[in-house]
Write a protein that holds these residues in place. Structure first.
Motif, PDB file in Angstrom:
ATOM      1  N   ARG A 178       0.822  -1.202   0.000  1.00  0.00           N
ATOM      2  CA  ARG A 178       0.000   0.000   0.000  1.00  0.00           C
ATOM      3  C   ARG A 178       0.860   1.256   0.000  1.00  0.00           C
ATOM      4  O   ARG A 178       0.508   2.275  -0.615  1.00  0.00           O
ATOM      5  CB  ARG A 178      -0.921  -0.035   1.224  1.00  0.00           C
ATOM      6  N   SER A 179       1.988   1.179   0.654  1.00  0.00           N
ATOM      7  CA  SER A 179       2.863   2.352   0.747  1.00  0.00           C
ATOM      8  C   SER A 179       3.947   2.383  -0.322  1.00  0.00           C
ATOM      9  O   SER A 179       4.713   3.347  -0.408  1.00  0.00           O
ATOM     10  CB  SER A 179       3.512   2.393   2.130  1.00  0.00           C
ATOM     11  N   ALA A 180       4.016   1.336  -1.133  1.00  0.00           N
ATOM     12  CA  ALA A 180       5.101   1.251  -2.124  1.00  0.00           C
ATOM     13  C   ALA A 180       4.930   2.302  -3.210  1.00  0.00           C
ATOM     14  O   ALA A 180       3.818   2.578  -3.667  1.00  0.00           O
ATOM     15  CB  ALA A 180       5.120  -0.138  -2.747  1.00  0.00           C
ATOM     16  N   ARG A 181       6.031   2.849  -3.635  1.00  0.00           N
ATOM     17  CA  ARG A 181       6.052   3.784  -4.763  1.00  0.00           C
ATOM     18  C   ARG A 181       6.768   3.190  -5.969  1.00  0.00           C
ATOM     19  O   ARG A 181       6.552   3.623  -7.092  1.00  0.00           O
ATOM     20  CB  ARG A 181       6.728   5.095  -4.345  1.00  0.00           C
ATOM     21  N   ARG A 182       7.591   2.184  -5.718  1.00  0.00           N
ATOM     22  CA  ARG A 182       8.315   1.538  -6.819  1.00  0.00           C
ATOM     23  C   ARG A 182       8.234   0.014  -6.634  1.00  0.00           C
ATOM     24  O   ARG A 182       9.253  -0.647  -6.440  1.00  0.00           O
ATOM     25  CB  ARG A 182       9.776   1.994  -6.867  1.00  0.00           C
ATOM     26  N   PRO A 183       7.023  -0.562  -6.695  1.00  0.00           N
ATOM     27  CA  PRO A 183       6.886  -2.005  -6.476  1.00  0.00           C
ATOM     28  C   PRO A 183       7.281  -2.808  -7.711  1.00  0.00           C
ATOM     29  O   PRO A 183       7.298  -2.299  -8.838  1.00  0.00           O
ATOM     30  CB  PRO A 183       5.399  -2.167  -6.174  1.00  0.00           C
ATOM     31  N   ALA A 184       7.585  -4.073  -7.494  1.00  0.00           N
ATOM     32  CA  ALA A 184       7.889  -5.004  -8.589  1.00  0.00           C
ATOM     33  C   ALA A 184       7.413  -6.386  -8.200  1.00  0.00           C
ATOM     34  O   ALA A 184       7.406  -6.753  -7.012  1.00  0.00           O
ATOM     35  CB  ALA A 184       9.384  -5.028  -8.885  1.00  0.00           C
ATOM     36  N   LEU A 185       7.015  -7.180  -9.203  1.00  0.00           N
ATOM     37  CA  LEU A 185       6.642  -8.579  -9.001  1.00  0.00           C
ATOM     38  C   LEU A 185       7.657  -9.471  -9.697  1.00  0.00           C
ATOM     39  O   LEU A 185       8.025  -9.218 -10.849  1.00  0.00           O
ATOM     40  CB  LEU A 185       5.254  -8.870  -9.573  1.00  0.00           C
ATOM     41  N   VAL A 186       8.115 -10.495  -8.983  1.00  0.00           N
ATOM     42  CA  VAL A 186       8.977 -11.530  -9.556  1.00  0.00           C
ATOM     43  C   VAL A 186       8.218 -12.849  -9.458  1.00  0.00           C
ATOM     44  O   VAL A 186       7.865 -13.284  -8.361  1.00  0.00           O
ATOM     45  CB  VAL A 186      10.328 -11.635  -8.816  1.00  0.00           C
ATOM     46  N   LEU A 187       7.963 -13.473 -10.606  1.00  0.00           N
ATOM     47  CA  LEU A 187       7.132 -14.672 -10.643  1.00  0.00           C
ATOM     48  C   LEU A 187       7.948 -15.881 -11.074  1.00  0.00           C
ATOM     49  O   LEU A 187       8.663 -15.834 -12.074  1.00  0.00           O
ATOM     50  CB  LEU A 187       5.965 -14.482 -11.617  1.00  0.00           C
TER      51      LEU A 187
END
Length: 539
Positions: free
Chosen positions: A207-216
């Protein structure tokens, strides 16, 4: 079909086959031998179709490909001694990539002495040999125990991290007729649910992230819809491992595809304030080098608790089924509570371009051919891959696939000879879908005899081979060390003629358009079609 509920005395061989059928097994791969004939006697009666490989390693890779493509456990049958050791490499690959593979074999007689007697196929310990590469290797001691051992294997496949298992039945027990009792059935297992407090903590971080990323990784395969929804909600770019290829459509504006090996992508990942890694070991074999030092919080989702402190330890550990965990996150992280996602499409486009620029000189040779393949392939095509340059440098990052397709690659253990037999397994599971094997000339020759298996099945199966006359990767590594290339240059083989000798078809192409035409014909022609692309044509 024989009665699965019979409670009277059965031979060990029938008890084994009955237990497999009771767990829904309809296909098996293997080779009959002197010691396993009692198993083969009962396959047809219990409705199990058998595909005869030409080498046990091929049978193992075919069962592996069957499991990856279908989501159902793959079953392989070997005989004793050398046959079981032949399949060990395939078991090791399945362990590395978390594939539910069951190998069943005879063993030395129940009261066989420890001291060598010279019995056919005798070895010191088959169970110990397989224990080194399987999740468990178990030798039964009665006919009645066979059903429990099979149920144990399927319980392993259904709960926790799926990995290969081996069951050994002493050869005298296969023939012995004893009371077997009713079949033991692995209980149905619901999804492993995460700790609600961990879900709340992860949701707060996202919720607070500004630069999120997903690694799958491959463990996210069944959660593709949830992965895509979460990425879109957060505006988070998605990067995958080889086993996670296509979980989110690689043509999606947020997808970086299989790019963990890219220095630019690793630098970008290290700068994210929150990284959500789903169903991946984050291992050296995923990034092709040391793991990147993340500066932000790492949230890990995995059904295997041990992954939470392996490699890069989790700041927040979400232990459970990936689909259940991500569904809980989406429910907790409601759209109106999510942070303000920035438009990252331009960032992703730039990263893709930088990634491709890093290796343009190396990878450019394959790109026109991969684009030609993409034009021909259906959205639900299955592509099997070898540990070859054209696959890990070429198709993994540069052949875009969506969630309906599958790309089967031997990650981690990195075996050669996987593509062709794995394609046979995938085609056995889905005879109506396009299946294409992609290999190099060196890798193909580890299992080229399985062309005979493909010809016998009579199913359309193109095999695309980029021929660099040897072991190209090792040749280049030697040169990079300043060594004189040794034992890596191999005389070119007329693979098309070899395919014809096995009962298939083959030819050589020298342009992307010729490849597209040959691939189209091969997908409509029963049996294997080997299409060779000489290295000079792909440069």
């Amino acid at each position: 079909m024989s009665d699965l509920s019979r409670k009277d005395a059965l031979s060990g061989g029938e008890a084994l086959v009955r237990a497999l059928a009771a767990h829904g097994v309809t296909d098996a791969f293997g080779i009959p031998g002197t010691h396993n004939l009692e198993v083969y006697r009962h396959l047809q009666a219990y409705g199990i179709r058998h595909v005869t490989a030409r080498h046990e390693q091929g049978a193992g890779y075919a069962a592996d490909g069957y499991a990856r493509a279908s989501g159902r456990p793959g079953v392989a049958i070997t005989t004793t001694g050398p046959a079981l050791l032949n399949i060990a490499a395939a078991v090791g690959q399945a362990y590395s990539d978390s594939v539910p593979l069951l190998v069943v074999s005879p063993g030395m007689p129940l009261r066989h002495p420890r001291q060598s007697t010279g019995l056919l196929h005798e070895m010191r310990s088959q169970t110990e040999a397989l224990r080194g590469v399987a999740a468990f290797s178990h030798r039964v001691s009665s006919v009645d125990e066979i059903g429990a051992a099979v149920a144990r294997a399927f319980t392993l496949f259904r709960t926790g991290r799926p990995r290969p298992a081996h069951i050994e039945v002493p050869l005298d027990l296969l023939e012995a007729v004893e009371p077997a009792g009713p079949p033991r059935i692995a209980p149905p297992a619901g999804p492993a649910l995460p700790d609600p407090a961990a879900v709340e903590a992860a949701a707060a971080a996202l919720r607070s992230a500004r630069r999120p990323a997903l690694v799958l990784g491959g463990g996210a395969r069944a959660a593709g819809r949830e992965c895509r929804a979460l990425a879109q909600l957060l505006g988070a770019p998605v990067v995958t491992t080889a086993n996670g290829k296509g979980i989110v459509d690689e043509r999606h504006p947020l997808s970086l595809g299989v790019s963990l090996h890219s220095p630019a992508v690793q630098k970008w990942l290290a700068d994210r304030d929150v990284v959500l890694a789903v169903g991946t070991e984050l291992a050296e074999s995923d990034v092709w080098g040391p793991l990147p030092a993340l500066t932000g919080a790492l949230l890990r989702v995995d059904v295997d608790p041990a992954q939470m402190y392996a490699g890069l330890p989790a700041d927040t550990a979400l232990v459970g089924d990936a689909r259940a965990v991500l569904a809980a996150l989406l429910e907790t992280l409601r759209p109106d509570e999510a942070g303000e996602p920035v438009d990252t499409a331009a960032e992703v486009t730039g990263l893709r371009a930088t990634r491709d620029d890093e290796t343009r000189g190396r990878d450019a040779r394959w790109l026109p051919y991969l684009r030609a393949m993409r034009r021909v392939l259906a959205e639900d095509a299955v592509v099997t891959s070898d540990s070859a340059q054209c696959c890990y440098y070429g198709a993994l990052p540069h052949l875009p696939l969506g969630p309906e397709a599958r790309y089967l690659h031997p990650t981690g253990f990195g075996t050669l000879g996987y593509a062709l037999p794995a394609a046979i397994g995938a085609k056995t599971a889905y005879p109506g879908r396009q299946v294409v094997a992609l290999s190099g000339d060196g890798g193909l020759q580890f299992s080229v005899q399985e062309l005979a298996t493909a010809a016998q099945l009579g199913l359309p199966l193109p095999v695309v081979v980029f021929d660099n006359c040897g072991y190209g990767e090792i040749r280049e590594e030697m040169a990079a060390r300043g060594d004189r290339p040794t034992a890596v240059d191999l005389p070119s083989v007329d693979l098309a003629a070899l395919a014809r000798a096995y009962g298939g078809r083959g030819g050589t192409v020298r342009s992307p358009d010729e490849l597209a035409d040959a691939l189209t014909r091969g997908l409509a022609t029963p049996g294997p079609t080997v299409v060779t692309v000489p290295e000079e044509s792909s440069r």
